[in-house]
Design a protein around this motif. Structure first.
Motif, mmCIF file in Angstrom:
data_model
loop_
_atom_site.group_PDB
_atom_site.id
_atom_site.type_symbol
_atom_site.label_atom_id
_atom_site.label_comp_id
_atom_site.label_asym_id
_atom_site.label_seq_id
_atom_site.Cartn_x
_atom_site.Cartn_y
_atom_site.Cartn_z
ATOM 1 N N ALA A 1 -15.467 18.274 3.472
ATOM 2 C CA ALA A 1 -14.894 17.653 2.714
ATOM 3 C C ALA A 1 -15.282 16.177 2.521
ATOM 4 C CB ALA A 1 -13.048 17.755 2.485
ATOM 5 N N TRP A 2 -15.501 15.726 1.323
ATOM 6 C CA TRP A 2 -15.936 14.319 0.936
ATOM 7 C C TRP A 2 -14.641 13.506 0.784
ATOM 8 C CZ3 TRP A 2 -20.685 12.764 2.168
ATOM 9 C CH2 TRP A 2 -21.772 13.509 2.121
ATOM 10 N N GLY A 3 -14.747 12.282 1.445
ATOM 11 C CA GLY A 3 -13.325 11.222 1.218
ATOM 12 C C GLY A 3 -13.978 10.060 1.386
ATOM 13 N N PRO A 4 -12.891 9.173 1.386
ATOM 14 C CA PRO A 4 -13.128 7.743 1.681
ATOM 15 C C PRO A 4 -13.008 7.511 3.098
ATOM 16 C CG PRO A 4 -10.717 8.080 0.955
ATOM 17 C CD PRO A 4 -11.557 9.311 0.879
ATOM 18 N N PRO A 5 -13.726 6.322 3.626
ATOM 19 C CA PRO A 5 -13.627 6.108 5.034
ATOM 20 C C PRO A 5 -12.105 5.686 5.655
ATOM 21 C CG PRO A 5 -14.624 4.377 4.005
ATOM 22 C CD PRO A 5 -14.228 5.545 2.939
ATOM 23 N N THR A 6 -12.028 6.150 6.835
ATOM 24 C CA THR A 6 -10.747 5.895 7.431
ATOM 25 C C THR A 6 -11.100 5.114 8.712
ATOM 26 O OG1 THR A 6 -10.546 8.062 8.526
ATOM 27 C CG2 THR A 6 -9.582 8.042 6.358
ATOM 28 N N PRO A 7 -10.175 4.411 9.543
ATOM 29 C CA PRO A 7 -10.469 3.900 10.582
ATOM 30 C C PRO A 7 -11.164 5.047 11.591
ATOM 31 C CG PRO A 7 -8.432 3.089 9.784
ATOM 32 C CD PRO A 7 -8.788 4.127 9.146
ATOM 33 N N PRO A 8 -12.001 4.441 12.350
ATOM 34 C CA PRO A 8 -12.434 3.156 12.701
ATOM 35 C C PRO A 8 -13.606 2.618 11.717
ATOM 36 C CG PRO A 8 -13.510 4.607 14.359
ATOM 37 C CD PRO A 8 -12.738 5.390 13.491
ATOM 38 N N LEU A 9 -14.092 3.497 10.798
ATOM 39 C CA LEU A 9 -15.140 3.234 10.002
ATOM 40 C C LEU A 9 -15.035 2.163 9.019
ATOM 41 C CD1 LEU A 9 -16.642 6.607 9.095
ATOM 42 C CD2 LEU A 9 -17.529 4.969 10.704
ATOM 43 N N ILE A 10 -13.678 1.625 8.934
ATOM 44 C CA ILE A 10 -13.345 0.572 7.998
ATOM 45 C C ILE A 10 -12.751 -0.549 8.697
ATOM 46 C CG2 ILE A 10 -12.633 1.996 6.186
ATOM 47 C CD1 ILE A 10 -9.790 1.756 6.871
ATOM 48 N N GLY B 1 -14.993 -2.399 10.314
ATOM 49 C CA GLY B 1 -16.038 -3.501 10.676
ATOM 50 C C GLY B 1 -16.339 -4.244 9.345
ATOM 51 N N GLU B 2 -17.525 -4.901 8.986
ATOM 52 C CA GLU B 2 -17.784 -5.845 8.158
ATOM 53 C C GLU B 2 -17.809 -4.695 6.760
ATOM 54 O OE1 GLU B 2 -21.099 -7.998 8.589
ATOM 55 O OE2 GLU B 2 -20.517 -9.085 10.249
ATOM 56 N N GLU B 3 -17.523 -5.477 5.645
ATOM 57 C CA GLU B 3 -17.535 -4.563 4.514
ATOM 58 C C GLU B 3 -18.936 -3.945 3.843
ATOM 59 O OE1 GLU B 3 -15.910 -4.969 -0.216
ATOM 60 O OE2 GLU B 3 -15.264 -6.630 1.193
ATOM 61 N N SER B 4 -19.798 -4.816 4.360
ATOM 62 C CA SER B 4 -21.142 -4.514 3.793
ATOM 63 C C SER B 4 -21.634 -3.104 4.690
ATOM 64 C CB SER B 4 -22.354 -5.474 4.249
ATOM 65 O OG SER B 4 -22.229 -5.896 5.676
ATOM 66 N N GLU B 5 -20.985 -2.927 6.143
ATOM 67 C CA GLU B 5 -21.591 -1.849 6.980
ATOM 68 C C GLU B 5 -20.619 -0.593 6.697
ATOM 69 O OE1 GLU B 5 -21.187 -3.180 10.932
ATOM 70 O OE2 GLU B 5 -22.877 -4.606 10.581
ATOM 71 N N GLN B 6 -19.640 -0.741 5.897
ATOM 72 C CA GLN B 6 -18.812 0.362 5.610
ATOM 73 C C GLN B 6 -19.508 1.445 4.621
ATOM 74 O OE1 GLN B 6 -14.800 -0.810 4.308
ATOM 75 N NE2 GLN B 6 -14.570 -2.344 5.926
ATOM 76 N N ASN C 1 -20.104 9.571 9.446
ATOM 77 C CA ASN C 1 -20.709 8.716 8.857
ATOM 78 C C ASN C 1 -22.226 9.382 8.154
ATOM 79 O OD1 ASN C 1 -22.006 6.450 7.332
ATOM 80 N ND2 ASN C 1 -21.685 5.024 8.877
ATOM 81 N N PRO C 2 -22.339 9.663 6.927
ATOM 82 C CA PRO C 2 -23.713 10.338 6.704
ATOM 83 C C PRO C 2 -24.945 9.348 6.621
ATOM 84 C CG PRO C 2 -22.310 9.828 4.534
ATOM 85 C CD PRO C 2 -21.294 9.358 6.013
ATOM 86 N N TRP C 3 -24.651 7.977 6.566
ATOM 87 C CA TRP C 3 -25.723 7.201 6.998
ATOM 88 C C TRP C 3 -26.073 7.159 8.304
ATOM 89 C CZ3 TRP C 3 -22.721 7.040 2.750
ATOM 90 C CH2 TRP C 3 -23.304 6.626 1.776
#
Length: 1451
Positions: A452-461, A463-468, A486-488
C-alpha cells in the motif's frame, strides 16, 4: 487471459492438427486446452503433462494423444472433448511422445529410464524397446519410413531405431555435448539438396564407421535435424550415420525490455522443419528470438531473424514450435517461457497475433492511476503482466516483467510519483522502471501479502523537509509485521510501524499480528487488519489510534476505503472489510474522525452487512463510477456486486473454474470488472450481462464446488529451504502468529515457476498454518504407561484461545503428527504411581511406617515387601529390588537395551556384558561402556563382540573392533580369510612395517584370486604392489589382446625386463598385423633395438600387401580397412630396390653393419613349414620374412643367400596350396625371370646353382600354367579372318611358342626319375600304414570279444562284415604281404640313394604334371617339346593316375 500453455520443460507440449483448425497445448498441470475459435479443456491426468500430439493421418485430425508423469498415455477426441482410450505401459514418468505421421494408430513414447513403447491402439498391441540406458528427452517418428524413430537423450546422444526389428539400432549419432532438446525430420526425402553432402562425397575414400556406401544411397535417405543445449544445431545424414552440417547459435541481443546482466540466460534450442521448406529450418535463440536458417546459403551467416519490428519476438526462451497450412499460408506457432503463444507467417516472417497466458494463480490486480487502462497482474509464475486493456488493435496488448523475480508475485501496487515520468510498479518489495529492478534490503521473514502507498510516518518525517519522501511504501507479510520503505532509498533499512504505534499510543501490551494494510485515499487515516479479526484505525502522521472495530472474529483478508470523488462526501468514510468468514462488513467512521476523543473507541456494530457468500472473502473493490457500490471476490468461486446502502446483491459472476483471489473494478468502464482466480486466468466480464444476482446457495454451491474439484489434487513436492535464506530469531509476535493464519495460505499451485529451486519451496512454506503452542514442562504428568494399558490422567491447562481452522486451513498431515514419546525406563514404578487416590494414600502410610521403623533400627514391616515400587523412596537395597523387577519386565518384553541401562545405573556392568555376550546381544554402546569394568573386561568384551559380528557376517566391523585392542594380525587374517583383501591391505599398510611379509602375502594371494577370476589388470596391480613386476607382466599378457600386450610390453620395459618386453611387443605387432594395422605395429616395434630386423620384415610385408592389393583390388577385400604408412614409393625400381630405399629413408638402415646385424637377427628365427591348413596371413608373414632375408642379401651382395631365400618364399606359398600367391610373388620379385639373377651367382658354387635351377623351374611352372589358362583369342571366339588379324595371330603364336620353349627346364629326366622313386616310397609307406591300422583294429575287436558273451554276436557280425569288406578289397587288389612290402621299400630307398644329393636338397615342380600340361596345349606347344614330354610320360608314368591322365596321348 487464459491459463499458461506449458510447463517449463515439456519437450513436446503443443501441436497443430493437419487441417489447421485446431491447436492444442499442455498447461503443465493436469489438463490441456484445444483451441479453435473458442477453447476446450481435456481433463483427466493425475500428474504433470509431459507430451501432446495430434494425429496427422487423413480422416483422424480430431484425435490427439497426451502423456503424463504418472506413466499413462490418453487418446482424446478433440471434437467431443472426451477420452477415447488410455493405457499405462510405462513404469516411469514419460518424457516424450509422438504420433506416427504414417501409421494412423501408432503412438511412440519414451520415459526417463530409456524405455521406448510403441502402441497400436486399433489392435491394442504394444512393443517395448530399450536401445540405450539413458534418459529420453525427445523423440520423433519419420515422415518417410514408418519403422524409423529418432530418439534424443539427455547426455547428447541421438539414436535412430527400426521398430520392425526388435533391438535394432540403425545409427548412434554422437556429436552433441549436452541434452537434446528437439529433433525434426526433413519433410522431403533424399539427401542431395545440401552442398555439404556433395563436398563430402568428393573426399578421398574416407568411409565413416568403416562402412562402404554408394553414391546412389543419397537418394534413399533423409536428413534429421537436432537442437541441443550445447548451443548447436546438427544436420544428420541417415544413410551415412554422421553429421553433415553444424550450425552454431549466434549471440543475438534480445530486442526490447531490460536485461539484468547478473541473470544467466537460459537456453532451450528447439528446431522445426517447415513442410514447404526442405532447405530451411526454424529454431529458437538465446532470448526468445526465432531464427530462420537457410541451409544452402554460403558463408557463415545462414540465419535470418523472425519479426521485423520491436516487440514481435518472445521475451524469454522458446520451447515448442509447430506449423500448419491455412489458406495457402504456412503458419508457425511458438510457445515460450514468457507464457505467450505467437502465430507467425512464414512468408513474411512477421508475427500475426499473440495470445498471452498465465502460469500460476492470479494473486493480485492493480490499475494504474495515471494510465488508467493499464492493469498490473501479479501471478504465481514469478512474472508480472501489464495489460493495456484500452488497446484497440490488439486486445492482448501485454508486457511481461520477470527479471530478478525469484518467487510468486503475491502483491502488486501501482502509484504515481510526480518526480518520475512513468509509474513505478512494485511487487514483493521490487519495482520496475525501464531498468533492472531494485530490491529492498529489508526482507520479510514470510510471504508478503499486501502493498500500500501512503504518506510518510515517523521516523521518515523526523528529518529535514527536503529529505522527506513524498510517498512511502507499506508492506504486510505473514509474520504479522508492517514495514515502511523509502522508495528512493531501498537499500536503507525499512521501519516497523509497530514501534511508532507503541510510542504514540503508549501501548505496553503485545500488539496483534497484522494481516492487512490500507490507507484512506486522502492519506489521513490508516486501517490495519489483524489476525484476531479486529481492525484498528490510526490517524496520520503519528499513527494515533482512533478506534478499534471488533466485528470480525477471524483473520482479516481485505480492507478497502470508499473513493472520495463522489457527490456525497460522507461516503468517503466508508470502509469495507472481509475475513475468513463469508460476511462483509461496512463501517462508517465519519463520527469517529470528526469527534475524536482522548481514548480510542471500540466499534461493535456495523454500518452495513453484506451476507450471501459461502466461503472466505479474498478481495474487495469499490466502484469508481458509482457511490456505495462494491464488488467482492470469494473462495466460493464467484464475484458479487453489492449495493452497499441498500444491502442488496446486484450481480453474481460464476465464470471461473476455481477460487477467486483478486478483483478490480475497471476505472474506465462502469460495467466492466476484472477478476483473477486459482484457475490460472484473469476474466473481464460485464455486470449487465450476468444472469445471476446473488451467490450460489445450497445445491448450486455444491455444483460449483464439484465443477472446481474435477481437477485431481496432487501433493506438492517438498524441497529443502536454502540455508542462506533462513531467517534469524523472529519477533516475539511469532510465538502466537504464523504466516498463513493471516492469509490462510497461498493455494497449492500447479503452475511451474521459472526459478526451479524456489518454485515449490515457497508453497511448502505458505502451507504451514499458525497453531498456538502451550509452553511448559509437562513431563511429570505425561509419561508413557501404554505398556500397562492404564488410562492417562486428564490434565486441564489454561491456554490462550485457539481459533478453530477450517478444513482447508488445516496443516498437512506430516506437520500435524505429534512427536512420539520415548518408552519409559521405569514403567512399573510409573504405573504404580498413577493409581487411584485411595491406593496412593495407602502407599504414603506404608512408606511413612517403613521410614519410621528404619529410623528406629527395626526390621522393615513385612507388608512393604509387596510394594516394591516404594523402593524409590527408601534405602538402596529396596531400590535394587525395584531395578531387578523393572529389568526382568524389560527382558520379558524384548527391550534388552532398557535392561542394560538399568543394570548400568545399578552398577552391575560386568553382569550385563556377560549376559549380553551369552545371548549374542552385544552392541556398540555396551562395548563403548565396557572400559568402566576394567581393561581385561574391555578386551574380553571386544573379542566376544568380534565373534558375534563374524556370526552375523559383519567381518569388516569385527576387524575394526579387533584393531581397537591392538590385535592387528588377527584382524588382517580375519579379512583375508573372508576375501576382504582390499580392506586387509589398507589395514596392513596403515599399521604394519613396509617390509612385513604379511603385506606381500596379501598382495600375492589377492592377485592369485583375481587371476583365477579373470581380472588380470587388477591382479597385475597387486603383483606390482608386491614388488613382482615380472609376474605383473605375465598376468597382464594372459588376456592376449592388443592393448593388454602393449601395456605388458611397456611395463616389462619399465621394469628392466627388456627381453620379455621385446617378446610381448613382437606378439602385439603380429596381432596388429592380423588386423592390417602396420602403423601401430611399427610403433610397438620401434621401442626395441633388438627388433630392428622384425621392423624390416613388417615394412616389407606392408609393401608386399600393397602391391598385391593394387594388382588384384577386387580379390583383396577385407572387412577391416588397412592402415598403411604414407610413404613415398619408387614404383619404377624393382621390388627389392624399392624396399631397400624405404628401409634406408624411413627406418634408418644407413650402414652395412645395421644390415648385417638385422640379417643375423632374422637368420636366428626359423618358421615351421607351411601347409594347406596354415592361415593365409601367417603364410604371407613367413614369406615376408624370407623375402626380407633375400632383400638384405641383395643389399649386401651375397647373391647365393638371396636366391635361397627367394626360393624359400616361393616354395612356402606352393606348399601352402596358394598357387595364385606363388604366381604373384614370381611376378613381383622376378618379373623378367631368373636370367639376371643367374648371372650374378658364383658358377663354382654347385648348391647355389642348384637352388637357381629349382627357382627357374618354379618360374617356368608359373609361366606354363599362365599360358595354359590364357589361350589365344582365336581359340575362344571364332571370327572372320582379315590380313591384319592373321598377322597379329602369327605374332601371338610365335611369342607363346618362344615362352613355351623357356619351359623346357621343367622336362628334366633326372628330376622325373627322382620324383617317381619318391612316389613309390610314399605309396609303399601308405600301404604299410594301412596294414598296421587294420591289424590294430582286428586286435581291438578280439579283445572286446573276450569281455563278455552279451556282445559276442554283435562282434561276430562286425568281424564278418569287416572280413567281407577285406575279401572284396583283396579281390579288387591282390594282397601283398609284409615281407614283400618291406622288400619293395628297401629297393626303392636303394634306388633313391643312387641319385646325387644336389637333386634332393631343393624342391622342383612335378615333371610328369608339366608333361601333361604341355600335351594339353596341343598345337600351341612346339613339336619337339611334345615329343620329349611323351617320352618322359611313357618312361616314368607308371602310376595309375598318370596312365589315366595320359591315356589319350599314349594310345
Amino acid at each position: 487471459m487464459k491459463p499458461s500453455p506449458l510447463s517449463c520443460h515439456s519437450r513436446r507440449c503443443s501441436d497443430a492438427s493437419s487441417d489447421g483448425r485446431l491447436f492444442g497445448r499442455a498447461r503443465g498441470r493436469r489438463d490441456f486446452g484445444v483451441r479453435e475459435v473458442g477453447e476446450g479443456e481435456l481433463i483427466g491426468h493425475t500428474d504433470r503433462i509431459s507430451g501432446f500430439a495430434f494425429c496427422h493421418c487423413p480422416g483422424q485430425s480430431s484425435l490427439c494423444a497426451s502423456s503424463s508423469d504418472d506413466g499413462s498415455v490418453k487418446i482424446w477426441d478433440s471434437g467431443t472433448l472426451s477420452p477415447v482410450l488410455e493405457y499405462s505401459l510405462h513404469q516411469n514418468p514419460i518424457s516424450a511422445l509422438h504420433w506416427s505421421p504414417l501409421v494412423k494408430d501408432l503412438i511412440v513414447s519414451g520415459d526417463e529410464k530409456g524405455v521406448i513403447v510403441c502402441y497400436w491402439h486399433n489392435r491394442s498391441d504394444s512393443q517395448q524397446f530399450f536401445p540405450e540406458p539413458r534418459t529420453v528427452f525427445c523423440l520423433t517418428c519419420s515422415p518417410h519410413h514408418e519403422n524409423l524413430v529418432a530418439i534424443g537423450y539427455k547426455d547428447g546422444m541421438v539414436v535412430i531405431i527400426d521398430i520392425s526389428r526388435k533391438r535394432e539400432v540403425v545409427h548412434r549419432l554422437r556429436g552433441h555435448e549436452d541434452e537434446i532438446h528437439c529433433l525434426a525430420w526433413c519433410p522431403v526425402p533424399g539427401e542431395e539438396r545440401l552442398p555439404a553432402w556433395q563436398d563430402e562425397l568428393q573426399e578421398e575414400g574416407k568411409v565413416p564407421n568403416g562402412e562402404l556406401t554408394q553414391d546412389t544411397a543419397t537418394k534413399k535417405g533423409c536428413y534429421l535435424a537436432s537442437g541441443s543445449k550445447d548451443q548447436t544445431i546438427r544436420i544428420w545424414s541417415c544413410t551415412r550415420g554422421r553429421s553433415v552440417m553444424t550450425l552454431k547459435l549466434p549471440p543475438t541481443k534480445r530486442r526490447g525490455g531490460a536485461v539484468d546482466p547478473a541473470v544467466k540466460e537460459r537456453i532451450w534450442l528447439t528446431v522445426h522443419w517447415p513442410a514447404g521448406h526442405p532447405t530451411e529450418i526454424v529454431s529458437s535463440g538465446f532470448g526468445g528470438e526465432l531464427l530462420l536458417w537457410n541451409l544452402t546459403q554460403p558463408g557463415k551467416r545462414k540465419w535470418t531473424l523472425l519479426g521485423s519490428s520491436e516487440g514481435q519476438n518472445h521475451s524469454r526462451i522458446v520451447f515448442n514450435l509447430s506449423s500448419v497450412k491455412h489458406q495457402d499460408r504456412e503458419l508457425l506457432f511458438s510457445i515460450s517461457m514468457d507464457r505467450d503463444v505467437k502465430c507467425w507467417d512464414l512468408s513474411t516472417l512477421d508475427c500475426s497475433w499473440t495470445m498471452p497466458s498465465l502460469g500460476g494463480f492470479v494473486y493480485s490486480l492493480a490499475f494504474s492511476p495515471v494510465d488508467t487502462g493499464c492493469l498490473a497482474i501479479g501471478v504465481g509464475d514469478s512474472m508480472i503482466r501489464v495489460w493495456n486493456t484500452l488497446s484497440v488493435n490488439n486486445i492482448y496488448d501485454v508486457k511481461t516483467f520477470w527479471q530478478s523475480i525469484k518467487s510468486k508475485v503475491t502483491a502488486v501496487s501501482v502509484f504515481w510519483i510526480p518526480f518520475f515520468s512513468s509509474p513505478f510498479l512494485f511487487f514483493s518489495l521490487k519495482f520496475f522502471q525501464n531498468k533492472p529492478p531494485q530490491i529492498s534490503s529489508t526482507y520479510h521473514k514470510k510471504t508478503v501479502y499486501t502493498l500500500a502507498w501512503g504518506p510518510p510516518t515517523p521516523p521518515l518525517i523526523s528529518g529535514e523537509e527536503s529529505e522527506q519522501p513524498s510517498a512511502t511504501l507499506y508492506s504486510c507479510a505473514g509474520e504479522g509485521i508492517v514495514f515502511q520503505h523509502n522508495p528512493w532509498k531501498l537499500n536503507g533499512e525499512a521501519n516497523d510501524i509497530n514501534k511508532v504505534i507503541r510510542d504514540t499510543n503508549s501501548i505496553k501490551h503485545k500488539l496483534p499480528a497484522r494481516t492487512e494494510v490500507s490507507w484512506k485515499p486522502d492519506g489521513k487515516l490508516l486501517a490495519l487488519g489483524n489476525e484476531d479479526g479486529s481492525i484498528e484505525i490510526f490517524q496520520a502522521p503519528n499513527l494515533k489510534l482512533l478506534c478499534t472495530i471488533q466485528q470480525h472474529h477471524k483473520l482479516i483478508n481485505a480492507i478497502r476505503w470508499h473513493h472520495e470523488h463522489g457527490t456525497q462526501p460522507e461516503l468517503s468514510y466508508l470502509i469495507a472489510s472481509g475475513s475468513i468468514n463469508a460476511t462483509i462488513y461496512v463501517h462508517n467512521l465519519k463520527n469517529v474522525v470528526e469527534n475524536s476523543s482522548e481514548n480510542p473507541l471500540t466499534i461493535t456494530e456495523p454500518f452495513r452487512t453484506l451476507a450471501g457468500h459461502t466461503a472466505k472473502i479474498t478481495s474487495l473493490s469499490w466502484s469508481p463510477h458509482h457511490e456505495g457500490r462494491l464488488v467482492s471476490a470469494c473462495y466460493d468461486g464467484t464475484a458479487q456486486v453489492w449495493d452497499v446502502m441498500k444491502e442488496e446483491p446486484l450481480c453474481n459472476y460464476r465464470g471461473h473454474q476455481g477460487r477467486l483471489l483478486s478483483v478490480q473494478w475497471s476505472p474506465v468502464d462502469s460495467d466492466c470488472v476484472y477478476t483473477g482466480a486459482d484457475d490460472f486466468s484473469v476474466h473481464k466480464w460485464h455486470i449487465s450481462k450476468q444472469e445471476h444476482t446473488r451467490p450460489p446457495q445450497g445445491k448450486k454451491s455444491i455444483e460449483l464446488e464439484k465443477k472446481r474439484s474435477i481437477q485431481p489434487k496432487v501433493k506438492a513436492k517438498k524441497k529443502k529451504k536454502p540455508a542462506g535464506r533462513s531467517p534469524g530469531k523472529q519477533d516475539a509476535n511469532d510465538a502466537m502468529n504464523g504466516d498463513d493464519s493471516m492469509k490462510e495460505m497461498l493455494l497449492e499451485e500447479n503452475g511451474v515457476s521459472d526459478h526451479e529451486g524456489e518454485k515449490e519451496a515457497q508453497e511448502a512454506e505458505l502451507a504451514d498454518k499458525v497453531s498456538v503452542t502451550v509452553s511448559g514442562d509437562t513431563s511429570s504428568s505425561a509419561c508413557d504407561y501404554s505398556s500397562f494399558s492404564l488410562p492417562k490422567p486428564s490434565v486441564t491447562q489454561k491456554a490462550a484461545p485457539v481459533k478453530k481452522e477450517s478444513p482447508k486451513e488445516r496443516p498437512t498431515p506430516d506437520a500435524s503428527l505429534k512427536k512420539r514419546k520415548p518408552r519409559s525406563i521405569l514403567p512399573f514404578s510409573t504405573l504404580m504411581d498413577h493409581r487411584s487416590k485411595e491406593e496412593m494414600h495407602q502407599d504414603c502410610l506404608r512408606l511413612a511406617a517403613c521410614l519410621k521403623t528404619k529410623d528406629n533400627n527395626e526390621d522393615v514391616a513385612p507388608d512393604l515387601k509387596d510394594c516394591i515400587h516404594l523402593g524409590l523412596f527408601t534405602d538402596r537395597d529396596s531400590l535394587h529390588k525395584m531395578i531387578d523387577m523393572e529389568g526382568k519386565h524389560h527382558l520379558e518384553n524384548g527391550h534388552a537395551e532398557l535392561f542394560q541401562q538399568l543394570m548400568l545405573w545399578k552398577g552391575d556392568m560386568k553382569g550385563v556384558l556377560q549376559a549380553a555376550a551369552e545371548r549374542g546381544e552385544l552392541t556398540d554402546q555396551l562395548v563403548a561402556m565396557s572400559p568402566m569394568v576394567g581393561y581385561q573386561a574391555w578386551v574380553w568384551t571386544v573379542e566376544a563382540f568380534a565373534k558375534q559380528l563374524c556370526f552375523q557376517e559383519q567381518y569388516v566391523k569385527a576387524a575394526s573392533h579387533l584393531l581397537s585392542i591392538h590385535k592387528v594380525y588377527e584382524a588382517i587374517e580375519l579379512l583375508k580369510v573372508n576375501n576382504f583383501y582390499r580392506e586387509a591391505i589398507v589395514m596392513a599398510k596403515a599399521r604394519l612395517r613396509p617390509e612385513d611379509p604379511v603385506l606381500k602375502d596379501l598382495y600375492t594371494s589377492w592377485a592369485a584370486l583375481l587371476e583365477k577370476d579373470g581380472h588380470y589388470s587388477m591382479a597385475a596391480k597387486c603383483y606390482l604392489g608386491a614388488s613382482s613386476p615380472y609376474d605383473a607382466v605375465k598376468v597382464l599378457s594372459k588376456k592376449g589382446d592388443v592393448t593388454s600386450l602393449k601395456t605388458a610390453a611397456e611395463l616389462a620395459l619399465i621394469s628392466g625386463e627388456e627381453e620379455l618386453s621385446a617378446t610381448l611387443s613382437l606378439r602385439c605387432a603380429q596381432d596388429l598385423l592380423l588386423s592390417r594395422n602396420w602403423v601401430g605395429a611399427q610403433e610397438v616395434l620401434q621401442q626395441h633395438k633388438t627388433l630392428f630386423g622384425q621392423r624390416l620384415v613388417f615394412c616389407l610385408n606392408e609393401l608386399l600387401c600393397r602391391c598385391l592389393s593394387e594388382r588384384n583390388p577386387c580379390e583383396r577385400k577385407s572387412p577391416v580397412p588397412p592402415c598403411y604408412h604414407s610413404w613415398e614409393l619408387n614404383r619404377e625400381a624393382s621390388f627389392f630396390d624399392m624396399v631397400t630405399e624405404v628401409w634406408q629413408n624411413v627406418l634408418g638402415m644407413d650402414t652395412t653393419e645395421q644390415a648385417t646385424s638385422a640379417q643375423e637377427q632374422l637368420r636366428r628365427i626359423e618358421h615351421p613349414p607351411s601347409t594347406s591348413n596354415t592361415h593365409p596371413k601367417q603364410v604371407l608373414f613367413h614369406i615376408s620374412h624370407d623375402l626380407a632375408l633375400a632383400a638384405l642379401s641383395c643389399h649386401l651382395g651375397t647373391w647365393d643367400e638371396a636366391v635361397k631365400s627367394i626360393l624359400g618364399a616361393v616354395t612356402r606359398s606352393f606348399d601352402a596350396g596358394n598357387f595364385t600367391l606363388m604366381q604373384e610373388l614370381c611376378s613381383i620379385v622376378l618379373p623378367e625371370g631368373c636370367d639376371d639373377l643367374r648371372d650374378k651367382l658364383d658358377s663354382t658354387n654347385s648348391q647355389s646353382m642348384d637352388a637357381c635351377r629349382s627357382l627357374e623351374g618354379f618360374v617356368a611352372y608359373r609361366l606354363l600354367y599362365d599360358l595354359w589358362w590364357n589361350p589365344p583369342k582365336d581359340c575362344l571366339v571364332p571370327k572372320c579372318e582379315t590380313q591384319s588379324d592373321s598377322r597379329t595371330d602369327c605374332v601371338d603364336v610365335v611369342d607363346r611358342q618362344s615362352k613355351l620353349k623357356g619351359c623346357q627346364v621343367l622336362l628334366s629326366e633326372e628330376m622325373a626319375a627322382l620324383q617317381n622313386t619318391q612316389r613309390d616310397i610314399a605309396e609303399v609307406q601308405e600301404t604299410l600304414a594301412e596294414m598296421i591300422r587294420q591289424h590294430q583294429q582286428q586286435r581291438n575287436n578280439l579283445q572286446e570279444n573276450t569281455d563278455g558273451n552279451t556282445q559276442g554276436s554283435n562282434l561276430e557280425q562286425s568281424s564278418e562284415t569287416e572280413s567281407d569288406k577285406s575279401c572284396s578289397d583283396n579281390e579288387a587288389k591282390q594282397p601283398v604281404t609284409l615281407p614283400e612290402l618291406t622288400k619293395q621299400l628297401l629297393k626303392a630307398k636303394q634306388k633313391l640313394a643312387e641319385f646325387p644329393d644336389n637333386l634332393k636338397v631343393f624342391p622342383f615342380p612335378d615333371v610328369l604334371e608339366c608333361c601333361l600340361v604341355l600335351l594339353h596345349l596341343g598345337s600351341q606347344c612346339p613339336p619337339e617339346l611334345q615329343e620329349e614330354a611323351l617320352a618322359l610320360l611313357r618312361k616314368h608314368g607308371d602310376a595309375a593316375v598318370h596312365k589315366k591322365a595320359g591315356r589319350s596321348f599314349l594310345t
